[in-house]
Scaffold this active site. Structure first.
Site, mmCIF file in Angstrom:
data_model
loop_
_atom_site.group_PDB
_atom_site.id
_atom_site.type_symbol
_atom_site.label_atom_id
_atom_site.label_comp_id
_atom_site.label_asym_id
_atom_site.label_seq_id
_atom_site.Cartn_x
_atom_site.Cartn_y
_atom_site.Cartn_z
ATOM 1 N N LEU A 13 0.800 -1.219 0.000
ATOM 2 C CA LEU A 13 0.000 0.000 0.000
ATOM 3 C C LEU A 13 0.837 1.274 0.000
ATOM 4 C CD1 LEU A 13 -2.960 -0.529 2.515
ATOM 5 C CD2 LEU A 13 -3.096 -0.077 0.074
ATOM 6 N N TYR A 14 2.026 1.225 0.540
ATOM 7 C CA TYR A 14 2.819 2.439 0.715
ATOM 8 C C TYR A 14 3.280 2.977 -0.643
ATOM 9 C CZ TYR A 14 3.014 0.842 5.588
ATOM 10 O OH TYR A 14 2.709 0.422 6.857
#
Length: 418
Positions: free
Chosen positions: A140-141
């Site tokens: 997700l980052y």
């Protein structure tokens, strides 16, 4: 409509980076799709909008902003223990501290700009060369950007024997099978330049399909994609259930990454940390600096901007303001005794509690200050004094107010309790 739209955005992420980042950050560490509480599709989407603002308040491994970090002395003795030592899926030893890489690539909350890549490369090199080669990231980052940066840096400097990478699978609402975990792991491995993932974690509980995810991380382990498996934001009952399910496959549950700090002691008070210890599950603590409120930077007269302002207002100006002052005063006393900073006191406390904290670092200065926390050790008397000062404070964010799904709607299993 929602799911295909997100998928189309992801397929054109380079064109719609901020839009995709907004949607994914809405789901990051949240229960934006928490159907276990019922509700309509309209409510589901409304929750997603508010979750974008709240996700920064409930976890992750982002770096405190530059102004949050106070100057600290340089260290002459840093002993961190190096990368993870893993054998047959079990973590034999953990470093005392790691580096959180949420901010590496995340433009929405941390203002990432590709121009920062040179500085992040210096952070990476410094951390590895000083025994701090344990990096925590997630798909997700930065929509995979964080993983790609770490993979690029590691490949460029050929430091694989000194680097350990933990990353995470995001249980999106359209991911409900064990195969989705394996596919996500394969994509993460590709972004990491083909190296196996040292520690693969389920990022947060889902309202359903949790047992499928456990099978999925076990499959990823059996395929050699990952060297060890863990979870994040799991409560006591969920830890026990996941541990048992993996044990049947002959795979140990290696870790649980949870929020813990002097301003959020719930895992210590409700038995979660004790449960992990009893099962031999290592604890990784995120937000050890209390979202920057334990850095000594902020006060009743100097509040942070953005979503953190509300939390700071409640802490410094609310009914528990006097208790907050007592805690910060005690931290100041300990910092002065060791010629250290508030941040280093907070990190040392998390280490003393038997966890591996993962404060973020976006600059070389931040990386140096984080690792310099290891140049001194906190005495038991100091730990006790901090515990006493913090005990009268309520948690920074109440567990019941967390947007994580609390219960698996299919099994009734309590997934999140702190």
């Amino acid at each position: 409509v929602f799911v295909p739209t997100v998928k189309r955005i992801l397929s054109r992420a380079s064109m719609n980076y901020r839009i995709a980042s907004l949607i994914l950050s809405s789901l990051h560490c949240t229960g934006a799709y928490n159907v276990s509480n019922g509700g309509t599709r309209r409510q589901f989407l409304e929750q997603g909008a508010s979750a974008a603002a709240s996700s920064i308040l409930v976890g992750g491994t982002g770096a405190a902003s530059a102004e949050d970090i106070v100057t600290s002395p340089s260290s002459t003795s840093i002993t961190n223990g190096g990368p993870l030592r893993i054998e047959n899926g079990k973590i034999l030893s953990m470093p005392k501290i790691g580096t959180g890489a949420w901010a590496w690539g995340d433009a929405l909350f941390w203002g990432y700009n590709p121009k920062e890549d040179a500085e992040l490369e210096e952070v990476f090199k410094y951390a590895v060369n000083n025994g701090g080669g344990f990096f925590d990231t997630a798909e997700l980052y930065g929509i995979g950007r964080s993983e790609s940066l770490i993979g690029d840096f590691e490949n460029r400097f050929q430091l694989s024997d000194q680097v350990s990478v933990a990353t995470k699978f995001a249980p999106f609402p359209w991911r409900t099978t064990r195969e989705s975990v394996v596919k996500a792991a394969e994509a993460s491995v590709k972004r990491l330049q083909g190296r196996p993932i040292d520690l693969y974690q389920i990022h947060f509980p889902n309202a359903y399909a949790n047992s499928a995810y456990w099978d999925g991380i076990a499959d990823a382990y059996d395929k050699g994609l990952v060297r060890a498996v863990g979870v994040s934001n799991y409560g006591k009952d969920a830890i026990k259930a996941c541990y048992s399910a993996l044990k049947k496959r002959g795979i140990p549950l290696a870790s649980n990454q949870i929020q813990m700090s002097l301003l959020y002691r719930e895992p210590l008070d409700n038995g979660l940390k004790e449960t992990c210890d009893e099962l031999g599950v290592k604890v990784i603590s995120y937000s050890p600096l209390g979202l920057g409120l334990l850095t000594g930077k902020y006060s009743a007269d100097n509040l942070p901007k953005g979503p953190r302002k509300i939390l700071a207002q409640n802490l410094f100006n609310g009914p528990n303001a006097e208790s907050a002052k007592l805690l910060l005063d005690e931290m100041s006393t300990i910092a002065q005794a060791h010629d250290a900073t508030f941040s280093q006191v907070a990190i040392n406390w998390a280490i003393a509690k038997g966890t591996t904290p993962i404060p973020g670092a976006r600059t070389l200065s931040q990386a140096q200050k984080n690792l310099n926390s290891l140049s001194w050790s906190m005495s038991q008397d100091e730990v006790t004094a901090l515990d006493a000062a913090a005990k009268s404070l309520p948690p920074l964010t109440a567990p019941e107010a967390s947007p994580f799904p609390k219960v698996d709607k299919d099994t009734g299993l309590i997934m999140f309790d702190s």
